[in-house]
Each structure stands twice: as C-alpha cells, then as structure tokens.
Design an enzyme around this catalytic site. Sequence first.
Site, mmCIF file in Angstrom:
data_model
loop_
_atom_site.group_PDB
_atom_site.id
_atom_site.type_symbol
_atom_site.label_atom_id
_atom_site.label_comp_id
_atom_site.label_asym_id
_atom_site.label_seq_id
_atom_site.Cartn_x
_atom_site.Cartn_y
_atom_site.Cartn_z
ATOM 1 N N ASP A 1 20.523 76.620 90.808
ATOM 2 C CA ASP A 1 19.411 76.209 89.965
ATOM 3 C C ASP A 1 18.812 77.482 89.374
ATOM 4 O O ASP A 1 18.338 78.348 90.110
ATOM 5 C CB ASP A 1 18.370 75.454 90.808
ATOM 6 C CG ASP A 1 17.236 74.863 89.989
ATOM 7 O OD1 ASP A 1 16.869 75.454 88.961
ATOM 8 O OD2 ASP A 1 16.703 73.812 90.399
ATOM 9 N N PHE B 1 7.959 70.176 83.609
ATOM 10 C CA PHE B 1 7.185 71.041 82.732
ATOM 11 C C PHE B 1 7.998 71.437 81.507
ATOM 12 O O PHE B 1 9.129 71.902 81.637
ATOM 13 C CB PHE B 1 6.779 72.286 83.522
ATOM 14 C CG PHE B 1 5.923 73.267 82.779
ATOM 15 C CD1 PHE B 1 4.657 72.916 82.337
ATOM 16 C CD2 PHE B 1 6.381 74.556 82.544
ATOM 17 C CE1 PHE B 1 3.859 73.834 81.673
ATOM 18 C CE2 PHE B 1 5.596 75.480 81.878
ATOM 19 C CZ PHE B 1 4.326 75.121 81.438
ATOM 20 N N SER C 1 11.521 68.488 89.215
ATOM 21 C CA SER C 1 10.883 69.779 88.972
ATOM 22 C C SER C 1 9.367 69.683 89.157
ATOM 23 O O SER C 1 8.899 69.266 90.215
ATOM 24 C CB SER C 1 11.262 70.276 87.575
ATOM 25 O OG SER C 1 10.924 71.638 87.409
ATOM 26 N N MET C 2 8.578 70.030 88.136
ATOM 27 C CA MET C 2 7.134 69.870 88.256
ATOM 28 C C MET C 2 6.771 68.431 88.583
ATOM 29 O O MET C 2 5.790 68.165 89.291
ATOM 30 C CB MET C 2 6.432 70.287 86.971
ATOM 31 C CG MET C 2 4.910 70.097 87.004
ATOM 32 S SD MET C 2 4.110 70.407 85.434
ATOM 33 C CE MET C 2 4.520 68.897 84.531
ATOM 34 N N HIS D 1 19.638 72.813 87.282
ATOM 35 C CA HIS D 1 18.277 72.328 87.520
ATOM 36 C C HIS D 1 18.069 70.870 87.093
ATOM 37 O O HIS D 1 17.529 70.060 87.847
ATOM 38 C CB HIS D 1 17.275 73.224 86.792
ATOM 39 C CG HIS D 1 15.856 72.811 87.013
ATOM 40 N ND1 HIS D 1 15.275 72.785 88.269
ATOM 41 C CD2 HIS D 1 14.891 72.386 86.153
ATOM 42 C CE1 HIS D 1 14.034 72.378 88.168
ATOM 43 N NE2 HIS D 1 13.764 72.113 86.905
#
Length: 260
Positions: free
Chosen positions: A194, A25, A93-94, A224
């Site tokens: 993260d 994202f 992530s997303m 992250h």
Amino acid sequence: MPLLPGAEPYHHHGGPTGVLLCHGFTGSPQSLRPWAEHLAAAGLTVSLPLLPGHGTRWQDLQVTRWQDWYAEVARELQVLAEQCERVFVFGLSMGGGLALRLAAQQPAPVAGLVLVNPAVRADRPGTALLPVLRHLVPSVPGIANDIAKPGARELGYDRTPLHAAWSLAEFWRTLQPELPRVDQPVLLLHSPQDHVVSPANSALVLSRISSVDVTELLCERSYHVATLDHDAELIFEESLGFVRRLSGVPHGTEATDERG
C-alpha cells in the site's frame, strides 16, 4: 461546482439490514460503488454518501474540515438506523477512520465494521509541518489511484489540499484515544503493498480496539484502493459473509426499489 461524472452518491432500499459505506480522503463514492452495488444485489439497504468537498475539485475540499466529513456519515448512520433493524459501517482509508469513530461515538446503531486499509495515523514525515506549510503552499500532488490492476482507475483529486490534510491529521489525533471504545465485531482487510497507508495503521487499529470478534485478511494482490483492485471480489464476498453471519441475511435475497 458540478459533480465529476461517476462521483454521485448511491442509495438503495433493500431489506432490514443496512450498510453505510464511507469513502476516502480526496476520493469519491466511485471507489466504493461496485462494492455498494454488490451489497444491494444481495438484498441489503445501502447508503454511500459523497463527503463534503469531494467529487468536484480539490479547491472545494480545501475549505472543509474533518468535522464536516464526520457529520455527513453520522447523519447517514442515523437515517439508516431509522430504516433498518441493524446497520453495519464499511470504510476505505479515511472512511475506515470515520467508521471507527462512528462505532466509538454512536455504538448502539453499529452492528459491525468492515475496514479496508483504514487510515488512523500520520505516515508521512511532512505531516508535522502542516500547521505552517498549509499557509504557504495550497496543495501537493494527489494520492489517488494507487491500484495494481491494469486499466482500473479511481476517481479522485490530482492535488491534495493542505488545509484539509492538516484537518485529517487533527482527526487522527482525535480518533486514536477513542479506539478502545470500539467493541463491535470487525473485519479488517489490508494490502501489504500500500503506497498511501502503511501497514502500521491496521496494526494500530488491531492493537487498540476492544473487539473480541475480529477477522484480519490480507489483500495480497492489491494496492491501497483494494475495492477497485484484484482483491475486490474477496472484499465483496467476505464482507457480505460477515454481515450474513451477524444478521442472518438469507442467501439469494433480491433487492428492490433503488434511488440514486
């Protein structure tokens, strides 16, 4: 709007095993490009699409929703499934959440998942305020570039559009009940430090999925965006080994015929 330099999608025609990579994202394919190129060099067919609203300016993301992002990766999955004998889906992530939904919704083409710091739940207290706040404030400071490695940079937005952030939270609510439908082999790598996605996300994934073949690895030296961080090589090699184990891709295969 023109694309930011480096945010271009990446595609590579290789062998009969394909990999779809899903970025995060407010990020772009740049965060996964070295990973994609590593897989392509090993002879795999690779697709790294640019998700709608990303790679230009944050205002363009403001008018998109999770259904748009998911539709793009679902389309790319179908393209790869027509070209390849087997397809793996990787996500950061997303992008990890999108990969999980693909595995739940379209299990037949998905041979396995590699997830890096997957985002599947709301971590920030302000998320509950998004239904109202998004109508009052267009954006907040961005979440990009959480990297420990000196000199490494992620190409992402410096603002987070709140209409899109609200839609992401809606996506998580849709995804979580679907996690038990995921039964493909999974390699999950996550960073103890993260600052964007809490370890509770990976714990939720591991507790809900139905997969039997599951490997969990820690990216001890990374934040992250671990795909651009100190543990990038660990991610690249372990994910390639995961694909080879499940598909029998030989070592040393040369890649051919690239398209950008």
